[in-house]
Design an enzyme around this catalytic site. Structure first.
Site, PDB file in Angstrom:
ATOM      1  N   CYS A  98     -35.379 -28.220 -14.631  1.00  0.00           N
ATOM      2  CA  CYS A  98     -37.230 -28.172 -14.759  1.00  0.00           C
ATOM      3  C   CYS A  98     -36.925 -29.136 -12.564  1.00  0.00           C
ATOM      4  CB  CYS A  98     -38.056 -29.211 -15.498  1.00  0.00           C
ATOM      5  SG  CYS A  98     -39.242 -29.520 -15.329  1.00  0.00           S
ATOM      6  N   HIS A 102     -37.844 -24.996 -19.998  1.00  0.00           N
ATOM      7  CA  HIS A 102     -36.933 -25.832 -20.702  1.00  0.00           C
ATOM      8  C   HIS A 102     -36.594 -25.073 -21.299  1.00  0.00           C
ATOM      9  CE1 HIS A 102     -38.241 -29.810 -19.087  1.00  0.00           C
ATOM     10  NE2 HIS A 102     -39.157 -29.453 -18.957  1.00  0.00           N
ATOM     11  N   GLU A 116     -34.331 -26.362 -23.761  1.00  0.00           N
ATOM     12  CA  GLU A 116     -33.868 -26.685 -24.670  1.00  0.00           C
ATOM     13  C   GLU A 116     -34.928 -26.953 -25.522  1.00  0.00           C
ATOM     14  OE1 GLU A 116     -35.721 -29.587 -21.834  1.00  0.00           O
ATOM     15  OE2 GLU A 116     -34.759 -27.778 -22.257  1.00  0.00           O
TER      16      GLU A 116
END
Length: 210
Positions: free
Chosen positions: A90, A191, A193
Site C-alpha cells: 500500500c 493489502h 494481509e
C-alpha cells in the site's frame, strides 16, 4: 498463472523483517504471517534489516510524513540499498515510487512510476477506494497459483500509474498498477494481509522467492 491455491503452510528458516516506522500496518501483517506459519521481526535497526532474508515494507498513512520519518532515521538509504527480496504494501509501495502528489513528496525512486491522486469525473465514484477489486495481467512468481481476475482488498486515494514495472493491473476510475516489480523490489497497492486466501498465497509466494 496456475489456477489452484497452495494450501500448504510455509516451512522456513529465513529471517523475515517487517520495517518499523510511523506508517506501518504492522500488526495486521504479523497476524497474516502467523496464519501461514511464519514469524517475523519488527525492527527499524539498520543492521537487522540488512541481514534479513526477506523484508516487508508496509504502510498506512500519509506520504510526506512517512518519508520525513524514513529520511530522519536513515531508513531511506537502507531500503534503497537492499539486495534481498523486498515487498512494499500500500503506502509502502507508493513510497518506493519516484514522486507522490500527496503533499508533493519526493519518494525513494526505486520504481520510476509517479503516484497520483484519484480524480473521478463521476460523483458516484468514491475516493478513497475502499473494498474488494480484481487484479489482472498478472506477471512474475509473486502471483503463482493465482487466477486472473482474483480479488484483493484495497484502501487508498492515490495510485501508481501503469508503466514498465507494472506486474498486475486494477481498474478504479481508470487502470493503474496493482503491483510493481524491479530487480529484488516488489510492491502491491492492495493489502495482502486483508485479502483472505489470495493474499495469503501472495505472502507465501513472496517468502518463497529466491
Amino acid at each position: 498463472m496456475e489456477s489452484g491455491l497452495n494450501s500448504t503452510p510455509i516451512t522456513t528458516n529465513q529471517r523475515l523483517v517487517i520495517v518499523k516506522y510511523n506508517a506501518g500496518n504492522i500488526q495486521s501483517v504479523l497476524y497474516a504471517l502467523e496464519r501461514i506459519g511464519v514469524e517475523a521481526l519488527v525492527t527499524d535497526d539498520h543492521a537487522q534489516i540488512k541481514a534479513a532474508d526477506k523484508v516487508i515494507f508496509p504502510g498506512v498513512g500519509e506520504a510526506s510524513s512517512a518519508m520525513r520519518y524514513l529520511n530522519e532515521r536513515g531508513l531511506s538509504d537502507v531500503l534503497k540499498q537492499l539486495t534481498q527480496p523486498v515487498l512494499g504494501i500500500c503506502l509502502g509501495m507508493q513510497l518506493m515510487c519516484r514522486h507522490s502528489e500527496e503533499n508533493d513528496t519526493t519518494c525513494l525512486g526505486i520504481f520510476d512510476e509517479p503516484v497520483k491522486q484519484f480524480k473521478p469525473l463521476d460523483a458516484t465514484i468514491k475516493v478513497p477506494q475502499i473494498g474488494w477489486n480484481n487484479i489482472y495481467q498478472l506477471k512474475t512468481n509473486l502471483f503463482a497459483h493465482l487466477k486472473e481476475e482474483s480479488y484483493c482488498y484495497f484502501v487508498h486515494g492515490y495510485y501508481a500509474a501503469t508503466g514498465g514495472h507494472t506486474i498486475a493491473t486494477t481498474d478504479y476510475v481508470h487502470p493503474y498498477s496493482a503491483a510493481l516489480h524491479k530487480n529484488n523490489f516488489y510492491g502491491v497497492q492492495f493489502h495482502p494481509e486483508k485479502s483472505a486466501t489470495v493474499g495469503e498465497q501472495i505472502l507465501k509466494n513472496f517468502i518463497s522467492l529466491i
